[in-house]
Design an enzyme around this catalytic site. Structure first.
Site, PDB file in Angstrom:
ATOM      1  N   ASP A   1      40.675  46.009  29.599  1.00 52.87           N
ATOM      2  CA  ASP A   1      40.994  45.406  30.894  1.00 52.87           C
ATOM      3  C   ASP A   1      40.173  46.005  32.033  1.00 52.87           C
ATOM      4  O   ASP A   1      40.278  45.578  33.171  1.00 52.87           O
ATOM      5  CB  ASP A   1      42.495  45.592  31.185  1.00 52.87           C
ATOM      6  CG  ASP A   1      42.978  44.780  32.377  1.00 52.87           C
ATOM      7  OD1 ASP A   1      42.505  43.642  32.562  1.00 52.87           O
ATOM      8  OD2 ASP A   1      43.825  45.287  33.137  1.00 52.87           O
TER       9      ASP A   1
ATOM     10  N   SER B   1      44.798  40.132  37.098  1.00 52.61           N
ATOM     11  CA  SER B   1      44.813  39.553  35.756  1.00 52.61           C
ATOM     12  C   SER B   1      46.008  38.615  35.612  1.00 52.61           C
ATOM     13  O   SER B   1      47.120  38.942  36.038  1.00 52.61           O
ATOM     14  CB  SER B   1      44.905  40.657  34.700  1.00 52.61           C
ATOM     15  OG  SER B   1      43.818  41.541  34.796  1.00 52.61           O
TER      16      SER B   1
ATOM     17  N   GLN C   1      40.202  36.854  28.884  1.00 51.47           N
ATOM     18  CA  GLN C   1      41.110  37.074  30.004  1.00 51.47           C
ATOM     19  C   GLN C   1      40.859  36.041  31.098  1.00 51.47           C
ATOM     20  O   GLN C   1      39.709  35.676  31.364  1.00 51.47           O
ATOM     21  CB  GLN C   1      40.919  38.479  30.583  1.00 51.47           C
ATOM     22  CG  GLN C   1      41.885  38.840  31.703  1.00 51.47           C
ATOM     23  CD  GLN C   1      41.706  40.278  32.161  1.00 51.47           C
ATOM     24  OE1 GLN C   1      40.737  40.601  32.845  1.00 51.47           O
ATOM     25  NE2 GLN C   1      42.613  41.147  31.771  1.00 51.47           N
TER      26      GLN C   1
END
Length: 296
Positions: free
Chosen positions: A209, A233, A283
């Site tokens: 991430d 996110s 993502q």
């Protein structure tokens, strides 16, 4: 100013974050580092959710995929409670649902699947060629010293993960980053991890991430922060293909196939130094100009 933790000391702190307190067979509690951040880092809560799920599964079964949604910002000053639901335990696969809550509300939830080892077909597309190695590109400390006013939390946060950009980071000043259709970063846990495959999977989840949404900004030569973009996110998916160690260098090769509606999609492939494809990530993030309303 106190220097941030680095090396094994920072890795030990990361391991402490992943060492959740077990309340009962399906409930775990995790903490956040006190770095002054306004919200919990998404990779942290995803990694902790995977720890909780993995602790309810036979160790002979290793995680091969996870899919998570970030529902609300996490409060770094409060513990996070993880509740794990057993969806299925079959002959080859185990599936878990891990839900993170604070103040009685869900901030993140994840589905994760675990599999016993099996032999079968094996192939992968080759790793990018002619990419400078991790010793040939600037360290994060190099970038922080070059742009101290833009470093923000990077300058004070523990550095348990060694992150080395092949190109230009997304947090430099506006105008200092040219447009590129790729974002490549070398990463490794900057110390020694235990041999437990679950710990390595959780560490990789945490690291995955760190720079993925940078690929969306890179297409436009955009940057994070003042004069640029603020983001969060929305969801995160990770597939683990082959055995690996997160404390050894891997190349995170990221691209962005689409951005629209204040959302950007990024995909990433992770390769060991000898070119093995160990994991893939996808993502989607919420991206808005600084000054626009971000909370969702």
């Amino acid at each position: 100013m106190t220097s941030p933790l680095s090396g094994q000391a920072a890795v030990d702190q990361l391991l402490g974050l992943l060492d959740l307190e077990q309340v009962d067979a399906a409930t775990f509690v995790g903490e956040s580092p006190q770095t002054g951040a306004q919200r919990v880092f998404g990779g942290q809560v995803a990694g902790q959710a995977l720890v909780a799920a993995g602790r309810t599964v036979d160790p002979e079964r290793t995680v091969h995929s996870l899919h998570g949604y970030f529902v609300r910002p996490g409060d770094p000053t409060e513990p996070i409670e993880f509740s794990v639901e057993t969806i299925r335990d079959g002959r080859s696969f185990s599936v878990r649902r891990s839900v993170a809550q604070q103040h009685g509300r869900t901030i993140f939830f994840m589905s994760a699947s675990f599999q016993v080892h099996e032999e079968g077909l094996d192939h992968y597309l080759p790793a990018p060629v002619d990419v400078p190695g991790p010793d040939e590109v600037p360290t994060m400390a190099d970038w922080v010293s070059r742009y101290p006013s833009r470093a923000g939390n990077f300058a004070a946060a523990p550095r348990g993960i060694d992150v080395r950009y092949v190109g230009v980071p997304g947090w430099v000043p506006p105008g200092d980053r040219g447009a590129s259709d790729q974002q490549r970063v070398w990463m490794r846990i900057d110390g020694k991890l235990p041999d437990d495959p679950l710990i390595h999977a959780c560490a990789l989840t945490y690291a995955s991430d760190l720079s993925l949404l940078d690929a969306v900004l890179s297409v436009h030569g955009e940057v994070w922060g003042p004069g640029g973009v603020i983001g969060a996110s929305l969801d995160h998916a990770l597939w683990l293909h082959r055995p690996f160690r997160a404390d050894e260098w891997f190349l995170y090769d990221c691209t962005s196939p689409s951005a629209s509606g204040s959302r950007g999609l990024a995909t990433g492939r992770m390769f060991t130094r000898d070119g093995r494809h160990i994991a893939s990530a996808v993502q989607e993030g919420l991206l808005r100009r600084v000054g626009e309303r971000l909370p969702r």
